[in-house]
Motif scaffolding. Structure first.
Motif, PDB file in Angstrom:
ATOM      1  N   GLU A  15       0.842  -1.193   0.000  1.00 20.24           N
ATOM      2  CA  GLU A  15       0.000   0.000   0.000  1.00 20.24           C
ATOM      3  C   GLU A  15       0.873   1.237   0.000  1.00 20.24           C
ATOM      4  OE1 GLU A  15      -2.315   0.560   3.616  1.00 20.24           O
ATOM      5  OE2 GLU A  15      -0.934  -0.725   4.722  1.00 20.24           O
ATOM      6  N   GLY A  16       0.252   2.435   0.065  1.00 16.28           N
ATOM      7  CA  GLY A  16       1.006   3.681   0.073  1.00 16.28           C
ATOM      8  C   GLY A  16       1.718   3.910   1.392  1.00 16.28           C
ATOM      9  N   ASP A  17       2.501   4.984   1.449  1.00 14.80           N
ATOM     10  CA  ASP A  17       3.290   5.260   2.647  1.00 14.80           C
ATOM     11  C   ASP A  17       2.659   6.296   3.563  1.00 14.80           C
ATOM     12  OD1 ASP A  17       3.709   7.499   1.081  1.00 14.80           O
ATOM     13  OD2 ASP A  17       5.886   7.559   1.363  1.00 14.80           O
ATOM     14  N   ARG A  18       1.414   6.688   3.287  1.00 17.28           N
ATOM     15  CA  ARG A  18       0.706   7.575   4.211  1.00 17.28           C
ATOM     16  C   ARG A  18      -0.076   6.711   5.185  1.00 17.28           C
ATOM     17  NH1 ARG A  18       0.785  12.936   2.683  1.00 17.28           N
ATOM     18  NH2 ARG A  18       0.285  13.157   4.898  1.00 17.28           N
ATOM     19  N   LEU A  19       0.286   6.781   6.466  1.00 17.81           N
ATOM     20  CA  LEU A  19      -0.276   5.881   7.459  1.00 17.81           C
ATOM     21  C   LEU A  19      -1.495   6.457   8.169  1.00 17.81           C
ATOM     22  CD1 LEU A  19       3.013   4.540   9.096  1.00 17.81           C
ATOM     23  CD2 LEU A  19       1.776   3.677   7.103  1.00 17.81           C
TER      24      LEU A  19
END
Length: 519
Positions: A261-265
């Motif tokens: 997934e993306g790196d924005r948590l």
């Protein structure tokens, strides 16, 4: 006109006579806040957080002046503030003097953090500070808390250039492709160690397009978490392989699932499509395997280009929230079992420029909510156009069994056949959304939905809804309820014993990737 002008003069005079001079008094230490603690959601080490907001209220009848607003750790703090558009002393965002708030008014404080794992508390990995309002007996404070997560960072190497900037390593995928920020994974990286073996000790954060070199295999262990930065992806080169070795999980933590997934948590990014690009299996990649994998929020989940004579084995894999397609194949070769795809801007599955495909117990649905969609959930096509040239290749085989092809459109299966090449497909023991109200599809190629009993299919149309009864498709929960029309309608000779959640299937099996719920 004259009378209108006089009325305006009178109004202005009244307003002026009522106006205060905004003389302020010192803060009385009775400020109120929208929250006592600002929790900045989990961030990776040394990666900037989102911006969070604190509202400060002056509920007194006096215009007040706050002598100071400051971070307790001062200029050493890893937090930054902006107060009502001001950046503070020296523009550092750590100290503000003589901040005014009018009577019964408020101001906004915007907060960000960029902290490293070494600065966090070693027992709980929390980085903390306080915002101090005023000093002495009138001092009030608001806590700041951020969870810092350590990670392996994989990014292209860079070298200083003569212009004062950096030159980043890059490579072209072929002689005709432009150079992109792609680079080879290193078995002996000085920081990450063996980059061709992703473990589950801490997450991986990827920048650009790391590439599995020819004649090498990227192995990803069960439980690994891989996060892609904006416009990043993963490339498997010619003669290279990827083995994603997830396993069934025993808890809701999905401890053995592998997640891309993306790196924005932050929670608000958890279901946002298009945060990264794709996993790309280039022309000639070989012996690729994906098992117990979830892919979220990409542009294309898996982009498969003319892999060699071996099949891409995809099992127990879920792909959600893709802005273009969950799986996009061009002359691909795929053997898919227990695949679940939902929410794609165009196609859940697009098999283009021919290829060879087998899908068993799969759920291809499309409940895309990001705008109008005119494309079907599943596309079979033996052509591909780059805008100037039409390419044609044989569709050797596309077999769907014990599966569901569904979505919010009336027609969710698309067939695009060019007679210059073979177009072989077979869909049986499957539920298909196909409501041809205007009788546009009369060609014999559509017999599998026009005469569904010949293939033991179930067709969902205007007259016979035959709904799959997904539990909550808008939230990517495609488990089927006990009232579903697909229960026990599968071919027992082709049953896969366990569903995508490792639940034992009854026989005859339900269609799709899930054994039905008893609710």
């Amino acid at each position: 006109m004259r009378y209108t002008f006089l009325i305006l003069i009178v109004l202005i005079s009244c307003l002026t006579s009522c106006r205060k001079d905004f003389e302020t008094v010192a803060s009385n230490g009775r400020l109120e806040f929208s929250r006592d603690t600002v929790y900045l959601d989990t961030v990776f080490t040394n990666i900037s957080s989102s911006t969070y907001t604190l509202k400060v209220y002056n509920k007194s009848n006096d215009d007040i002046q706050i002598p100071s607003i400051a971070l307790e750790k001062g200029d050493n703090s890893k937090y930054r503030m902006m107060v009502d558009g001001m950046t503070g002393r020296d523009g550092k965002g750590t100290f503000f003097e003589n901040v005014e708030i009018l009577a019964n008014d408020s101001l906004y404080v915007f907060i960000e953090a960029t902290a490293g794992i070494e600065e966090a508390n070693p027992t709980d990995f929390l980085y903390t500070d306080k915002i101090l309002f005023d000093s002495g007996s009138r001092q009030q404070d608001v806590d700041l808390v951020t969870l810092i997560q350590d990670a392996y960072f994989i990014y292209p190497k860079r070298t200083p250039n003569t212009e004062g900037g950096y030159t980043y390593e890059g490579l072209s995928l072929s002689d005709n492709d432009p150079k992109i920020t792609a680079y080879l994974l290193d078995e002996n990286d000085p920081k990450n160690g063996n980059e061709l073996h992703f473990n589950n000790t801490k997450p991986y954060v990827i920048y650009g397009f790391p590439t599995v070199p020819s004649n090498k295999t990227l192995i990803i262990d069960a439980g690994a978490r891989v996060h892609f930065h904006d416009q990043s992806g993963l490339i498997v080169a010619n003669n290279a392989s990827i083995h994603v070795n997830g396993a069934p999980s025993m808890t809701a933590a999905l401890e053995n699932e592998i997640i891309f997934e993306g790196d924005r948590l932050e929670p608000e990014f958890s279901e946002v499509p298009g945060q990264w690009f794709a996993v790309i299996l280039t022309d000639g990649s070989t012996n690729n395997r994906f098992k117990n994998l979830t892919i979220k929020n990409a542009t294309v989940g898996l982009f498969i280009q003319n892999n060699d004579g071996t099949n891409v084995e995809i099992e127990n894999t879920q792909i959600y929230n893709s802005t273009v397609a969950g799986i996009l194949a061009r002359t691909g070769k795929i053997n898919g079992k227990n695949i679940v795809i939902n929410k794609a801007g165009q196609y859940a599955l697009a098999c283009t420029l021919g290829g060879n495909y087998t899908f068993t117990h799969c759920t291809f649905a499309n409940y895309w909510s990001g705008g109008p969609r005119s494309t079907p959930s599943v596309l079979l096509d033996n052509t591909f156009s780059d805008g100037e040239t039409l390419f044609i290749a044989p569709l050797e085989k596309a077999t769907f069994t014990n599966s569901i092809i569904y979505g919010t459109n009336s027609i969710e299966i698309g067939l695009k056949k060019n007679d210059a090449a073979a177009f072989n497909f077979d869909i049986s023991y499957s539920l298909i959304r196909f409501s041809d109200t205007n009788n546009q599809f009369t060609d014999a190629i559509y017999d599998f939905v026009k005469n569904p009993t010949s293939k033991n299919n179930i067709v969902s149309n205007f007259r016979t809804p035959n709904e799959p009864k997904f539990k909550n498709p808008q939230k990517n929960n495609l488990k089927i309820l006990s009232t579903s029309s697909v229960i026990g309608k599968g071919n027992p000779d082709l049953i896969i014993p366990f569903d995508v959640d490792n639940v034992f299937r009854t026989s005859p099996p339900d269609l799709g990737a899930y054994q039905h719920l008893n609710e």
